[in-house]
Design a protein around this motif. Structure first.
Motif, PDB file in Angstrom:
ATOM      1  N   ALA A 113       1.027 -16.570  -6.298  1.00  0.00           N
ATOM      2  CA  ALA A 113      -0.156 -15.704  -6.209  1.00  0.00           C
ATOM      3  C   ALA A 113      -0.180 -14.710  -7.368  1.00  0.00           C
ATOM      4  CB  ALA A 113      -0.169 -14.967  -4.869  1.00  0.00           C
ATOM      5  N   MET A 114       0.980 -14.256  -7.779  1.00  0.00           N
ATOM      6  CA  MET A 114       1.085 -13.298  -8.879  1.00  0.00           C
ATOM      7  C   MET A 114       0.717 -13.933 -10.223  1.00  0.00           C
ATOM      8  SD  MET A 114       4.542 -11.214  -9.912  1.00  0.00           S
ATOM      9  CE  MET A 114       5.323 -12.560 -10.793  1.00  0.00           C
ATOM     10  N   MET A 115       0.905 -15.232 -10.359  1.00  0.00           N
ATOM     11  CA  MET A 115       0.701 -15.928 -11.621  1.00  0.00           C
ATOM     12  C   MET A 115      -0.744 -16.377 -11.852  1.00  0.00           C
ATOM     13  SD  MET A 115       3.492 -15.808 -13.241  1.00  0.00           S
ATOM     14  CE  MET A 115       3.160 -16.972 -14.533  1.00  0.00           C
ATOM     15  N   GLN A 116      -1.646 -16.031 -10.975  1.00  0.00           N
ATOM     16  CA  GLN A 116      -3.041 -16.432 -11.144  1.00  0.00           C
ATOM     17  C   GLN A 116      -3.618 -15.813 -12.419  1.00  0.00           C
ATOM     18  OE1 GLN A 116      -4.387 -18.813  -9.117  1.00  0.00           O
ATOM     19  NE2 GLN A 116      -2.261 -18.781  -8.444  1.00  0.00           N
ATOM     20  N   PRO A 117      -4.523 -16.529 -13.093  1.00  0.00           N
ATOM     21  CA  PRO A 117      -5.074 -16.015 -14.355  1.00  0.00           C
ATOM     22  C   PRO A 117      -6.038 -14.843 -14.173  1.00  0.00           C
ATOM     23  CG  PRO A 117      -6.060 -18.131 -13.806  1.00  0.00           C
ATOM     24  CD  PRO A 117      -4.976 -17.881 -12.793  1.00  0.00           C
ATOM     25  N   SER A 118      -6.582 -14.692 -12.977  1.00  0.00           N
ATOM     26  CA  SER A 118      -7.469 -13.548 -12.720  1.00  0.00           C
ATOM     27  C   SER A 118      -7.358 -13.173 -11.246  1.00  0.00           C
ATOM     28  CB  SER A 118      -8.922 -13.893 -13.076  1.00  0.00           C
ATOM     29  OG  SER A 118      -9.401 -14.932 -12.256  1.00  0.00           O
ATOM     30  N   PHE A 119      -7.834 -11.963 -10.931  1.00  0.00           N
ATOM     31  CA  PHE A 119      -7.697 -11.448  -9.577  1.00  0.00           C
ATOM     32  C   PHE A 119      -9.014 -10.873  -9.084  1.00  0.00           C
ATOM     33  CE2 PHE A 119      -3.507 -11.220 -11.509  1.00  0.00           C
ATOM     34  CZ  PHE A 119      -2.704 -11.779 -10.518  1.00  0.00           C
ATOM     35  N   THR A 120      -9.195 -10.976  -7.791  1.00  0.00           N
ATOM     36  CA  THR A 120     -10.317 -10.321  -7.120  1.00  0.00           C
ATOM     37  C   THR A 120      -9.720  -9.263  -6.200  1.00  0.00           C
ATOM     38  OG1 THR A 120     -10.252 -11.842  -5.249  1.00  0.00           O
ATOM     39  CG2 THR A 120     -11.653 -12.478  -7.130  1.00  0.00           C
ATOM     40  N   ASP A 121     -10.563  -8.447  -5.616  1.00  0.00           N
ATOM     41  CA  ASP A 121     -10.050  -7.462  -4.652  1.00  0.00           C
ATOM     42  C   ASP A 121      -9.317  -8.172  -3.510  1.00  0.00           C
ATOM     43  OD1 ASP A 121     -11.006  -5.328  -6.101  1.00  0.00           O
ATOM     44  OD2 ASP A 121     -12.840  -5.100  -4.907  1.00  0.00           O
ATOM     45  N   ALA A 122      -9.901  -9.265  -3.047  1.00  0.00           N
ATOM     46  CA  ALA A 122      -9.280 -10.006  -1.936  1.00  0.00           C
ATOM     47  C   ALA A 122      -7.935 -10.610  -2.345  1.00  0.00           C
ATOM     48  CB  ALA A 122     -10.223 -11.104  -1.447  1.00  0.00           C
ATOM     49  N   SER A 123      -7.852 -11.156  -3.550  1.00  0.00           N
ATOM     50  CA  SER A 123      -6.586 -11.769  -3.969  1.00  0.00           C
ATOM     51  C   SER A 123      -5.511 -10.708  -4.206  1.00  0.00           C
ATOM     52  CB  SER A 123      -6.770 -12.647  -5.215  1.00  0.00           C
ATOM     53  OG  SER A 123      -7.075 -11.876  -6.353  1.00  0.00           O
ATOM     54  N   ILE A 124      -5.917  -9.524  -4.615  1.00  0.00           N
ATOM     55  CA  ILE A 124      -4.953  -8.426  -4.783  1.00  0.00           C
ATOM     56  C   ILE A 124      -4.429  -7.986  -3.419  1.00  0.00           C
ATOM     57  CG2 ILE A 124      -4.707  -6.003  -5.480  1.00  0.00           C
ATOM     58  CD1 ILE A 124      -6.647  -6.687  -7.807  1.00  0.00           C
ATOM     59  N   ARG A 125      -5.314  -7.905  -2.429  1.00  0.00           N
ATOM     60  CA  ARG A 125      -4.869  -7.546  -1.075  1.00  0.00           C
ATOM     61  C   ARG A 125      -3.937  -8.620  -0.519  1.00  0.00           C
ATOM     62  NH1 ARG A 125      -9.994  -5.484  -0.952  1.00  0.00           N
ATOM     63  NH2 ARG A 125     -10.940  -7.311  -0.005  1.00  0.00           N
ATOM     64  N   ARG A 126      -4.254  -9.890  -0.778  1.00  0.00           N
ATOM     65  CA  ARG A 126      -3.403 -10.990  -0.312  1.00  0.00           C
ATOM     66  C   ARG A 126      -2.036 -10.923  -0.999  1.00  0.00           C
ATOM     67  NH1 ARG A 126      -2.223 -16.143  -2.242  1.00  0.00           N
ATOM     68  NH2 ARG A 126      -1.493 -17.546  -0.607  1.00  0.00           N
ATOM     69  N   LEU A 127      -2.028 -10.693  -2.297  1.00  0.00           N
ATOM     70  CA  LEU A 127      -0.780 -10.572  -3.039  1.00  0.00           C
ATOM     71  C   LEU A 127       0.043  -9.400  -2.520  1.00  0.00           C
ATOM     72  CD1 LEU A 127       1.147 -11.356  -5.310  1.00  0.00           C
ATOM     73  CD2 LEU A 127      -0.290 -10.049  -6.879  1.00  0.00           C
ATOM     74  N   ASP A 128      -0.605  -8.282  -2.290  1.00  0.00           N
ATOM     75  CA  ASP A 128       0.097  -7.109  -1.741  1.00  0.00           C
ATOM     76  C   ASP A 128       0.743  -7.440  -0.404  1.00  0.00           C
ATOM     77  OD1 ASP A 128       0.847  -4.325  -1.925  1.00  0.00           O
ATOM     78  OD2 ASP A 128      -0.618  -3.966  -0.339  1.00  0.00           O
ATOM     79  N   GLY A 129       0.016  -8.181   0.431  1.00  0.00           N
ATOM     80  CA  GLY A 129       0.577  -8.594   1.731  1.00  0.00           C
ATOM     81  C   GLY A 129       1.750  -9.543   1.578  1.00  0.00           C
ATOM     82  N   LEU A 130       1.680 -10.445   0.622  1.00  0.00           N
ATOM     83  CA  LEU A 130       2.780 -11.387   0.389  1.00  0.00           C
ATOM     84  C   LEU A 130       4.033 -10.665  -0.104  1.00  0.00           C
ATOM     85  CD1 LEU A 130       0.833 -14.310  -1.319  1.00  0.00           C
ATOM     86  CD2 LEU A 130       1.881 -14.343   0.955  1.00  0.00           C
ATOM     87  N   ILE A 131       3.829  -9.695  -0.978  1.00  0.00           N
ATOM     88  CA  ILE A 131       4.968  -8.951  -1.506  1.00  0.00           C
ATOM     89  C   ILE A 131       5.616  -8.141  -0.387  1.00  0.00           C
ATOM     90  CG2 ILE A 131       5.657  -7.073  -3.061  1.00  0.00           C
ATOM     91  CD1 ILE A 131       3.511  -8.170  -5.022  1.00  0.00           C
TER      92      ILE A 131
END
Length: 131
Positions: A113-131
């Motif tokens: 999830a961290m290696m994605q080429p771009s981020f949205t608000d939703a993907s940042i929230r998902r990444l934060d949850g995964l971390i």
């Protein structure tokens, strides 16, 4: 980024492989290296073998403190991303339920999830949850 590739991921990968190969004997180093000789899923990259000396442990069956995989940061990316497809077929059924495997999969999931080429608000929230 390099802190993950040169630190956390390499150390965790070493710990997982050490436990899987040396402690639990879920698979052998020869099996891992045979899988690494084929082009990796996703990238098609072929990585160098993991040497027996890279999996040294401490007294008993504990991984060495400060143990790490000897891949470069660039090699860790395809290794980590392909690792579930490399290891899953080698593991016995009960190992797939182990905390070691579950933790490695979680690490790979947040790394992916961290290696994605771009981020949205939703993907940042998902990444934060995964971390």
């Amino acid at each position: 980024m390099h802190a993950e590739l040169e630190g956390n991921l390499k150390t965790h990968g070493y710990g997982f492989l050490y436990c899987a190969i040396k402690k639990y004997k879920w698979f052998t180093l020869a099996q891992v290296n045979a899988a690494l000789r084929a082009p990796l899923p996703g990238s098609g990259e072929v990585l160098p073998p993991i040497r027996e000396t890279a999996l040294k442990g401490r007294k008993g069956i504990l991984p060495k403190a400060g143990g790490t995989l000897v891949y470069s940061a660039g090699q860790m990316i395809p290794f980590a991303l392909a690792s579930p497809e490399i290891f899953r077929p080698l593991m016995p059924a009960q190992a797939l339920l182990s905390p070691h495997w579950t933790a490695w999969l979680a690490h790979v999931k947040y790394f992916s999830a961290m290696m994605q080429p771009s981020f949205t608000d939703a993907s940042i929230r998902r990444l934060d949850g995964l971390i």
